[in-house]
Structures are given as structure tokens and as C-alpha cells.
Design a protein around this motif. Sequence first.
Motif, PDB file in Angstrom:
ATOM      1  N   PRO A   3       0.789  -1.404   0.162  1.00 42.39           N
ATOM      2  CA  PRO A   3      -0.026  -0.107   0.014  1.00 42.39           C
ATOM      3  C   PRO A   3       0.827   1.324   0.025  1.00 42.39           C
ATOM      4  N   ARG A   4       2.053   1.241   0.393  1.00 35.62           N
ATOM      5  CA  ARG A   4       2.954   2.373   0.406  1.00 35.62           C
ATOM      6  C   ARG A   4       2.793   3.104  -1.019  1.00 35.62           C
ATOM      7  N   ASN A   5       2.980   1.967  -1.804  1.00 31.26           N
ATOM      8  CA  ASN A   5       3.033   2.414  -3.538  1.00 31.26           C
ATOM      9  C   ASN A   5       1.887   2.836  -4.316  1.00 31.26           C
ATOM     10  N   LEU A   6       0.779   2.912  -3.590  1.00 28.92           N
ATOM     11  CA  LEU A   6      -0.653   3.085  -4.148  1.00 28.92           C
ATOM     12  C   LEU A   6      -0.480   4.716  -4.309  1.00 28.92           C
ATOM     13  N   VAL A 239      -5.279  13.614   1.491  1.00 27.77           N
ATOM     14  CA  VAL A 239      -4.278  12.972   0.944  1.00 27.77           C
ATOM     15  C   VAL A 239      -3.687  13.899  -0.309  1.00 27.77           C
ATOM     16  N   LYS A 240      -2.510  14.475   0.340  1.00 26.03           N
ATOM     17  CA  LYS A 240      -1.922  15.633  -0.704  1.00 26.03           C
ATOM     18  C   LYS A 240      -0.664  14.742  -1.471  1.00 26.03           C
ATOM     19  N   ALA A 241      -0.178  13.655  -0.766  1.00 23.60           N
ATOM     20  CA  ALA A 241       0.925  13.024  -1.456  1.00 23.60           C
ATOM     21  C   ALA A 241       0.541  12.280  -2.755  1.00 23.60           C
ATOM     22  N   ASP A 242       1.452  12.071  -3.638  1.00 19.60           N
ATOM     23  CA  ASP A 242       0.838  11.315  -4.889  1.00 19.60           C
ATOM     24  C   ASP A 242       0.917   9.754  -4.522  1.00 19.60           C
ATOM     25  N   THR A 243       2.001   9.367  -3.563  1.00 22.27           N
ATOM     26  CA  THR A 243       1.756   7.983  -3.174  1.00 22.27           C
ATOM     27  C   THR A 243       1.646   7.988  -1.716  1.00 22.27           C
ATOM     28  N   MET A 244       1.170   6.831  -1.065  1.00 20.98           N
ATOM     29  CA  MET A 244       0.752   6.705   0.282  1.00 20.98           C
ATOM     30  C   MET A 244       1.795   6.688   1.261  1.00 20.98           C
ATOM     31  N   LYS A 245       3.002   6.327   0.643  1.00 22.54           N
ATOM     32  CA  LYS A 245       4.158   6.154   1.613  1.00 22.54           C
ATOM     33  C   LYS A 245       4.421   7.594   2.153  1.00 22.54           C
ATOM     34  N   ASP A 246       4.044   8.810   1.394  1.00 22.41           N
ATOM     35  CA  ASP A 246       4.169   9.909   1.842  1.00 22.41           C
ATOM     36  C   ASP A 246       3.172  10.885   2.708  1.00 22.41           C
ATOM     37  N   HIS A 247       2.168   9.973   2.820  1.00 24.17           N
ATOM     38  CA  HIS A 247       0.925  10.528   3.597  1.00 24.17           C
ATOM     39  C   HIS A 247       0.978   9.627   4.986  1.00 24.17           C
ATOM     40  N   GLU A 248       1.108  10.760   5.969  1.00 25.47           N
ATOM     41  CA  GLU A 248       1.072  10.363   7.503  1.00 25.47           C
ATOM     42  C   GLU A 248      -0.349  10.220   7.831  1.00 25.47           C
ATOM     43  N   MET A 249      -0.579   8.912   8.068  1.00 22.23           N
ATOM     44  CA  MET A 249      -1.976   8.707   8.561  1.00 22.23           C
ATOM     45  C   MET A 249      -2.310   9.212  10.180  1.00 22.23           C
ATOM     46  N   PHE A 365     -21.127   6.715   2.438  1.00 19.00           N
ATOM     47  CA  PHE A 365     -20.239   6.925   0.946  1.00 19.00           C
ATOM     48  C   PHE A 365     -19.188   8.154   1.187  1.00 19.00           C
ATOM     49  N   HIS A 366     -17.887   7.911   0.969  1.00 21.27           N
ATOM     50  CA  HIS A 366     -16.807   8.626   1.414  1.00 21.27           C
ATOM     51  C   HIS A 366     -16.323   9.532   0.196  1.00 21.27           C
ATOM     52  N   GLN A 367     -15.577  10.584   0.640  1.00 20.45           N
ATOM     53  CA  GLN A 367     -15.121  11.628  -0.188  1.00 20.45           C
ATOM     54  C   GLN A 367     -13.990  10.954  -1.203  1.00 20.45           C
ATOM     55  N   PRO A 368     -13.831  11.511  -2.288  1.00 23.51           N
ATOM     56  CA  PRO A 368     -12.842  10.874  -3.455  1.00 23.51           C
ATOM     57  C   PRO A 368     -11.533  11.403  -2.775  1.00 23.51           C
ATOM     58  N   ALA A 369     -10.624  10.212  -3.183  1.00 18.64           N
ATOM     59  CA  ALA A 369      -9.329  10.450  -2.920  1.00 18.64           C
ATOM     60  C   ALA A 369      -9.235  10.396  -1.323  1.00 18.64           C
ATOM     61  N   SER A 370      -9.803   9.806  -0.698  1.00 16.30           N
ATOM     62  CA  SER A 370      -9.470   9.810   0.800  1.00 16.30           C
ATOM     63  C   SER A 370      -8.972   8.300   1.560  1.00 16.30           C
ATOM     64  N   THR A 371      -8.667   8.606   2.561  1.00 17.55           N
ATOM     65  CA  THR A 371      -8.081   7.296   3.089  1.00 17.55           C
ATOM     66  C   THR A 371      -9.313   6.077   3.622  1.00 17.55           C
ATOM     67  N   LEU A 372     -10.668   6.791   3.720  1.00 19.97           N
ATOM     68  CA  LEU A 372     -11.775   6.061   3.930  1.00 19.97           C
ATOM     69  C   LEU A 372     -12.131   5.239   2.764  1.00 19.97           C
ATOM     70  N   LEU A 373     -12.080   5.917   1.521  1.00 20.82           N
ATOM     71  CA  LEU A 373     -12.152   5.083   0.217  1.00 20.82           C
ATOM     72  C   LEU A 373     -11.309   4.081   0.147  1.00 20.82           C
ATOM     73  N   LEU A 374      -9.763   4.264   0.439  1.00 19.88           N
ATOM     74  CA  LEU A 374      -9.008   3.387   0.381  1.00 19.88           C
ATOM     75  C   LEU A 374      -9.388   2.244   1.045  1.00 19.88           C
TER      76      LEU A 374
END
Length: 412
Positions: A3-6, A239-249, A365-374
Motif C-alpha cells: 500500500p505504500r506504493n498506491l 491525501v496530498k501526497a502522490d503515493t501513500m508512503k508520503d502520507h502520514e495517517m 459514501f466517502h470523499q474521493p481520494a480519501s483514506t476512507l475510500l482506500l
Amino acid sequence: MHPRNLNISDFTYPLPEDKIAFFPLEQRDQSRLLIYKNGALSTDIYQHIDQYLPAGSLAVFNNTKVVEARLLFKKPTGGQIELFCLEPHESYADITTAMAQQSRVLWLCLIGGASKWKNGQVLQLSIPDQPHTIVLEARFIEKTTDCFVIELSWEPAFLSFAEVLHKAGQIPLPPYIKRKADSKDAERYQTIYARYDGSVAAPTAGLHFTEAVLQKLAQKSIQTDFVTLHVGAGTFKPVKADTMKDHEMHAEFIAVKPALIKKIMQQKDAPVIAVGTTSLRTIESLYWLGARLLRDAHCFDNQFPYLHQWDAYEATLQNFSLKESFSAILNYMEQRNLPELMAKTQIIIAPGYSFKVAAGLVTNFHQPASTLLLLVAAFIGEDWRKVYEYALENDFRFLSYGDGSLLWRKYP
């Protein structure tokens, strides 16, 4: 793929503003319910959700209570400064302890109009109350990376911070509901079973449940029980990072009683259903906390139990059974005479995650490009697109005050 690379851009969809629910329905259980099972989709309402859950199921709800986290202070010059109380300072063992503080407390806050708050200026708010007027003061302590540390003090000093917030604060609606909270929100942005103060956002899947619906579940021998996860403002963090490895949950406080842990262990032939992503995050976190104890029985000896963002993807934690993991937690609690497990979880549930507990999920139903949608994509795979397209085409209402869904994984 780890998932880091998503790439978050793979988890978006068009959401027109007219699909967002800005107000709740008059009756909670009249919200529409999308049912997804084995690739098939159908529509009903929450009033009938019992018909889609097998007898013997265990439905797990989050009984956190939304606190009136918005405090509006007036400056002597007439300007307004808003404090949004996020979570307690790290000096407190847990959120329950912090909420019970009397006289003063340290809290992490966002500040609206921070530039107008002069250095050394004490903000004051007076709230007429019987038999005493409550006087609340705010002092700036320091700035951190994402927020501010604020000291809040009040008279009468015997009041708890939870009581002060109830009197002085306002319910914080999600940022995408672009209106001021009104008197109805105080009731409707709260589940009927909310019990423990601590959230700044509602566990919205539970907003659709009424006493009548809960009674119907009981009549069908569907068990219900509760966890507590105090929802933080980080749930809305984009989520402002392109890939999830750069997003701090974001990390959130959880509390679970041993009776529920034992009950889940006994669910051999009937599914566990998480009512809400917060309930799902909590019961799944239990497995990984137990796995960490199995790998190192002393890992939490000198620290508050904490689950890190990527712990669930470590190879050395994958191969324990649910019974082994949950037994490790119960042993840990018994050895320390703990009436409940209190911990903090930062796990991110995204495609590539291995589910250990939940077979069903009730969620909005969750926001686009959100961790909840992931999380939804992790739960039902690529069919998340099919579900969301169906919801949009059939005029379901989206986000916190919107409709919801019952999503099934394949139950082993």
C-alpha cells in the motif's frame, strides 16, 4: 503491491455537489441502504437492515460521543478567534483522563484567526449558567507542526473539561458541510448510543440506527456490542501526497472491553459486522496489537500501546491466528488488571491489507481520494467503483449526513 506504493489518483471519482447531503433526513432509519454481496447490488432502507444480516451475527458499533469542540472567543476589540479542540496534549494518559480534568487542561487546537491573537493576550469567554456563570480562558503555549498547544482554564474549577465543552462549545460539522451548525445538529450529528466524550466527528454509519432498528436486530438474535474510537479531525485530512508512503495517517484513541474480545473469538460460524469504518479500524487493530505482543511480550511495558501506520503489513505479524492474537491481548490485560484495553491506532487500511476480523461493513459514501475510500477498496476490491457508480446513478446521498451501504467480503 504494498500500500505504500498506491497512487491516490487511482481512488477518485466525480462527486457533484448536489449529491452531498447538507442536512440529515427527518427520520434516521429512512436513509437508503445499498447492499453489496458477491458482486450483486440492491437497494433498501436502514429500517430493514436486519433482513440482510444472518442470525447469530455480531454487529460492532462505536459508542464515542461527539464533543462541542468549536470554541468561539471574542477579542476586546470585537474580533472573533475560533479554537477547534483536536485532542489532548500528550501529557495525559488517554482522552478519558483529559476530559475529566478540572480547573485547567492542555489541548491541541487549530486556530481560526491565529494572526489576530497577540502574544501574551488571554482570550476569555463567559457562558451564563445556573447557578454559576462559567468563565473560560485560553492561553497560547506553543506552536507544533500541525497545530497549537493551548492552555484552557475555567471557573467554577470543579467542572470537568467535558462539562465545560458541553456548555461553551459548538458541534463541529465536517468541513464539506458548508453551513453553520444549528440546534438540530446537536442531536442528529450524534448516534443514539453515544456514550463516551472524545470525538470531533461522528461515526456516521451509526447515525442511521434507531431504537426500533436495534430491537429488530435483537429479535433476530443478531448480537450487538460496542467499541470506543474517538474520531479525530484527521479523518478529514486530505491525501496530498502522490503515493501513500508520503502520507502520514492520523492516530486515534481506542478502548475495548475484554467481553467484546471474547465474544469475537466465539464467532466461528457467523460473521462480525463493523458498523462504521471506525469500528472496523478498532477491531482490526486488536489483531495487530495482539500480534505485536506475541512477537514481543514486553513491547508495551514502558509505553502506551500504539499501533503504527504500517504495522499491519509487516511479514512477522501475519501468521498468528485470531485466537492466538486475541488471547495475547486478554493475557496482557489480565496480568495488569486492566478493565479495558486502551491504545492508540495509526494503521492505514488500504488495498493489500489482510482482514482478520470483519466480514461485513456498514458505512456511508466517502470523499474521493480519501483514506476512507482506500479502506472500502481494501474491503471489496475493484468493485468499489461499481458500488459508487451505482450510488451516483441511483441518487444516493453522499458523505456524513448521506445514505449508506452494507458491504460484504466473502465469509470463509
